[in-house]
Motif scaffolding. Sequence first.
Motif, PDB file in Angstrom:
ATOM      1  N   THR A   8      45.093  37.753  50.525  1.00  0.00           N
ATOM      2  CA  THR A   8      44.587  38.772  49.603  1.00  0.00           C
ATOM      3  C   THR A   8      43.717  38.087  48.567  1.00  0.00           C
ATOM      4  O   THR A   8      44.204  37.318  47.740  1.00  0.00           O
ATOM      5  CB  THR A   8      45.744  39.520  48.920  1.00  0.00           C
ATOM      6  OG1 THR A   8      46.560  40.142  49.915  1.00  0.00           O
ATOM      7  CG2 THR A   8      45.210  40.597  47.988  1.00  0.00           C
ATOM      8  N   THR A  10      39.836  38.349  46.088  1.00  0.00           N
ATOM      9  CA  THR A  10      38.912  39.258  45.420  1.00  0.00           C
ATOM     10  C   THR A  10      37.494  38.726  45.551  1.00  0.00           C
ATOM     11  O   THR A  10      37.237  37.550  45.270  1.00  0.00           O
ATOM     12  CB  THR A  10      39.272  39.427  43.936  1.00  0.00           C
ATOM     13  OG1 THR A  10      40.576  40.016  43.842  1.00  0.00           O
ATOM     14  CG2 THR A  10      38.272  40.339  43.238  1.00  0.00           C
ATOM     15  N   HIS A 101      35.667  43.638  44.607  1.00  0.00           N
ATOM     16  CA  HIS A 101      36.599  44.354  45.485  1.00  0.00           C
ATOM     17  C   HIS A 101      37.664  43.390  45.988  1.00  0.00           C
ATOM     18  O   HIS A 101      37.376  42.213  46.253  1.00  0.00           O
ATOM     19  CB  HIS A 101      35.870  44.981  46.663  1.00  0.00           C
ATOM     20  CG  HIS A 101      36.782  45.614  47.676  1.00  0.00           C
ATOM     21  ND1 HIS A 101      37.625  46.666  47.369  1.00  0.00           N
ATOM     22  CD2 HIS A 101      37.008  45.317  48.988  1.00  0.00           C
ATOM     23  CE1 HIS A 101      38.310  47.000  48.442  1.00  0.00           C
ATOM     24  NE2 HIS A 101      37.966  46.197  49.432  1.00  0.00           N
ATOM     25  N   THR A 102      38.876  43.894  46.144  1.00  0.00           N
ATOM     26  CA  THR A 102      40.013  43.086  46.576  1.00  0.00           C
ATOM     27  C   THR A 102      40.502  43.539  47.948  1.00  0.00           C
ATOM     28  O   THR A 102      40.607  44.743  48.205  1.00  0.00           O
ATOM     29  CB  THR A 102      41.165  43.200  45.559  1.00  0.00           C
ATOM     30  OG1 THR A 102      40.679  42.816  44.262  1.00  0.00           O
ATOM     31  CG2 THR A 102      42.331  42.309  45.953  1.00  0.00           C
ATOM     32  N   GLY A 103      40.779  42.564  48.810  1.00  0.00           N
ATOM     33  CA  GLY A 103      41.283  42.901  50.144  1.00  0.00           C
ATOM     34  C   GLY A 103      41.669  41.656  50.914  1.00  0.00           C
ATOM     35  O   GLY A 103      41.528  40.530  50.437  1.00  0.00           O
ATOM     36  N   GLU A 104      42.151  41.874  52.115  1.00  0.00           N
ATOM     37  CA  GLU A 104      42.576  40.771  52.984  1.00  0.00           C
ATOM     38  C   GLU A 104      41.369  40.106  53.631  1.00  0.00           C
ATOM     39  O   GLU A 104      40.410  40.779  54.023  1.00  0.00           O
ATOM     40  CB  GLU A 104      43.507  41.301  54.076  1.00  0.00           C
ATOM     41  CG  GLU A 104      44.863  41.768  53.577  1.00  0.00           C
ATOM     42  CD  GLU A 104      45.765  40.613  53.188  1.00  0.00           C
ATOM     43  OE1 GLU A 104      45.728  39.586  53.886  1.00  0.00           O
ATOM     44  OE2 GLU A 104      46.502  40.739  52.195  1.00  0.00           O
ATOM     45  N   HIS A 113      36.597  44.526  54.322  1.00  0.00           N
ATOM     46  CA  HIS A 113      36.633  44.393  52.865  1.00  0.00           C
ATOM     47  C   HIS A 113      35.382  43.711  52.331  1.00  0.00           C
ATOM     48  O   HIS A 113      34.895  44.049  51.242  1.00  0.00           O
ATOM     49  CB  HIS A 113      37.893  43.632  52.450  1.00  0.00           C
ATOM     50  CG  HIS A 113      39.153  44.401  52.691  1.00  0.00           C
ATOM     51  ND1 HIS A 113      39.457  45.563  52.010  1.00  0.00           N
ATOM     52  CD2 HIS A 113      40.174  44.198  53.563  1.00  0.00           C
ATOM     53  CE1 HIS A 113      40.622  46.041  52.437  1.00  0.00           C
ATOM     54  NE2 HIS A 113      41.065  45.235  53.378  1.00  0.00           N
ATOM     55  N   ARG A 116      32.752  46.374  52.407  1.00  0.00           N
ATOM     56  CA  ARG A 116      32.912  47.342  51.320  1.00  0.00           C
ATOM     57  C   ARG A 116      32.387  46.759  50.005  1.00  0.00           C
ATOM     58  O   ARG A 116      31.738  47.466  49.223  1.00  0.00           O
ATOM     59  CB  ARG A 116      34.390  47.746  51.185  1.00  0.00           C
ATOM     60  CG  ARG A 116      34.640  48.833  50.157  1.00  0.00           C
ATOM     61  CD  ARG A 116      36.083  49.313  50.224  1.00  0.00           C
ATOM     62  NE  ARG A 116      36.311  50.140  51.397  1.00  0.00           N
ATOM     63  CZ  ARG A 116      36.208  51.461  51.435  1.00  0.00           C
ATOM     64  NH1 ARG A 116      35.876  52.131  50.346  1.00  0.00           N
ATOM     65  NH2 ARG A 116      36.463  52.130  52.548  1.00  0.00           N
ATOM     66  N   SER A 132      36.027  48.275  42.643  1.00  0.00           N
ATOM     67  CA  SER A 132      36.627  49.241  43.565  1.00  0.00           C
ATOM     68  C   SER A 132      37.924  49.754  42.962  1.00  0.00           C
ATOM     69  O   SER A 132      38.482  49.169  42.018  1.00  0.00           O
ATOM     70  CB  SER A 132      36.903  48.575  44.912  1.00  0.00           C
ATOM     71  OG  SER A 132      37.945  47.609  44.793  1.00  0.00           O
ATOM     72  N   VAL A 134      40.881  49.685  44.259  1.00  0.00           N
ATOM     73  CA  VAL A 134      41.961  48.709  44.453  1.00  0.00           C
ATOM     74  C   VAL A 134      41.948  47.668  43.355  1.00  0.00           C
ATOM     75  O   VAL A 134      42.976  47.369  42.727  1.00  0.00           O
ATOM     76  CB  VAL A 134      41.832  48.038  45.836  1.00  0.00           C
ATOM     77  CG1 VAL A 134      42.816  46.884  45.961  1.00  0.00           C
ATOM     78  CG2 VAL A 134      42.067  49.044  46.948  1.00  0.00           C
ATOM     79  N   THR A 135      40.770  47.092  43.114  1.00  0.00           N
ATOM     80  CA  THR A 135      40.665  46.055  42.087  1.00  0.00           C
ATOM     81  C   THR A 135      40.979  46.607  40.705  1.00  0.00           C
ATOM     82  O   THR A 135      41.666  45.965  39.899  1.00  0.00           O
ATOM     83  CB  THR A 135      39.256  45.438  42.105  1.00  0.00           C
ATOM     84  OG1 THR A 135      38.974  44.926  43.406  1.00  0.00           O
ATOM     85  CG2 THR A 135      39.148  44.311  41.094  1.00  0.00           C
ATOM     86  N   GLU A 164      35.002  55.772  48.122  1.00  0.00           N
ATOM     87  CA  GLU A 164      35.513  54.732  47.229  1.00  0.00           C
ATOM     88  C   GLU A 164      35.621  55.270  45.811  1.00  0.00           C
ATOM     89  O   GLU A 164      34.685  55.897  45.308  1.00  0.00           O
ATOM     90  CB  GLU A 164      34.582  53.515  47.244  1.00  0.00           C
ATOM     91  CG  GLU A 164      35.017  52.386  46.328  1.00  0.00           C
ATOM     92  CD  GLU A 164      36.391  51.843  46.698  1.00  0.00           C
ATOM     93  OE1 GLU A 164      37.310  51.955  45.861  1.00  0.00           O
ATOM     94  OE2 GLU A 164      36.532  51.338  47.832  1.00  0.00           O
TER      95      GLU A 164
END
Length: 366
Positions: A8, A10, A101-104, A113, A116, A132, A134-135, A164
């Motif tokens: 995970t 960013t 943006h945060t993701g795997e 991600h 995005r 985003s 999520v962030t 989003e």
Amino acid sequence: MRKRPVGTVTFLFTDMEGSTRAWEAHPAETQVALKRHDDIMAREIEARDGVIVLERGEGDSVFAVFARATDAVAAAWEIQRALRAQSWPAHVSMRVRMAIHTGEAGADYRGPHVNRAARLRSIAHGEQILLSGVTAGIVRGGLPNGSSLVDLGQHRLRDVAETEHVFQLAHPELRSDFPPLKSLSNFRQNLPVQLSSFVGRERERQNVRALFDSKRVITLVGSGGCGKTRLAIQVGADLLEQFPDGVRFVDLAPLTDASVVIEAIAAAVGVKSEQGVATIDALIRDLEGTRTLIILDNCEHVIQACAEAVLGLLRSGEGVRVLATSRQPLGLAGEVNSRVPSLSMPESTASSSSSIARRRRDRASP
């Protein structure tokens, strides 16, 4: 050299607004400015344990990765402060847009991600920092002192299925007066929502976009199922800013009567029928003086009616363009036909697919 974070993470994506024009008009000044820009980026990103992925940045853009979302936001904030404090060459406006943006992600930093984050950056304006949803949820309690988040609502991003929830980082030292975001939601368009990401076709996209600089009718020609419709939708999304009066998608596949082609176009454009006025005349009147792109999808079974409709639409003026998809050309003078071959898997996608398959086999092994 700092180890790249995985799992995970960013992403911080940045680029300079108007850099192409600056390079063309004032190359020496732009080179000096970008050297200073690069130094500021490297200093602030590395100070917060971020890593710049050199092989993924292009020109004036920066692709950085952080293990902690709060560090990415702090870096973005400090970069914008530092950029605003500089005295830049007279003819180079250093306006940098940013998205977080945060993701795997794995070590190759590919996947949805990353896509995005890139699409989020594309809707921002120079000097703007977008986050985003999520962030924003992660960093809300750990923002830089004096900072806050402005809720900009839900937005459709190009080539991303889900909308989003977008936030803007605000601070008294940062610019706050921005135009509406450049998302699909804020343009006059009726492009169908896509349920998967657009993969490949980069060369075809670029070629078709370039053709519209001088051509008014372009037909994507290819066999059924080769991807003409998806390519046309993507090109339409790419050209939204060039057609501020609308990008209108007309699905002709359901039509069984060629005589209603004009009515289908009118419905997509938003032109209502008037008693005593031919629909094509009402369309021409409505489109006169506009910059509008009309996408006619699946023309082959009503080809003659489409050709006649396009001839009428072109009478609206130079600003009206037509992008058609068909198994055969419309047969019009001045029409440019762009062949669409069957889609082959891009090398990066093939590599990613092989990697996924390998990981699945590894997990299945005792």
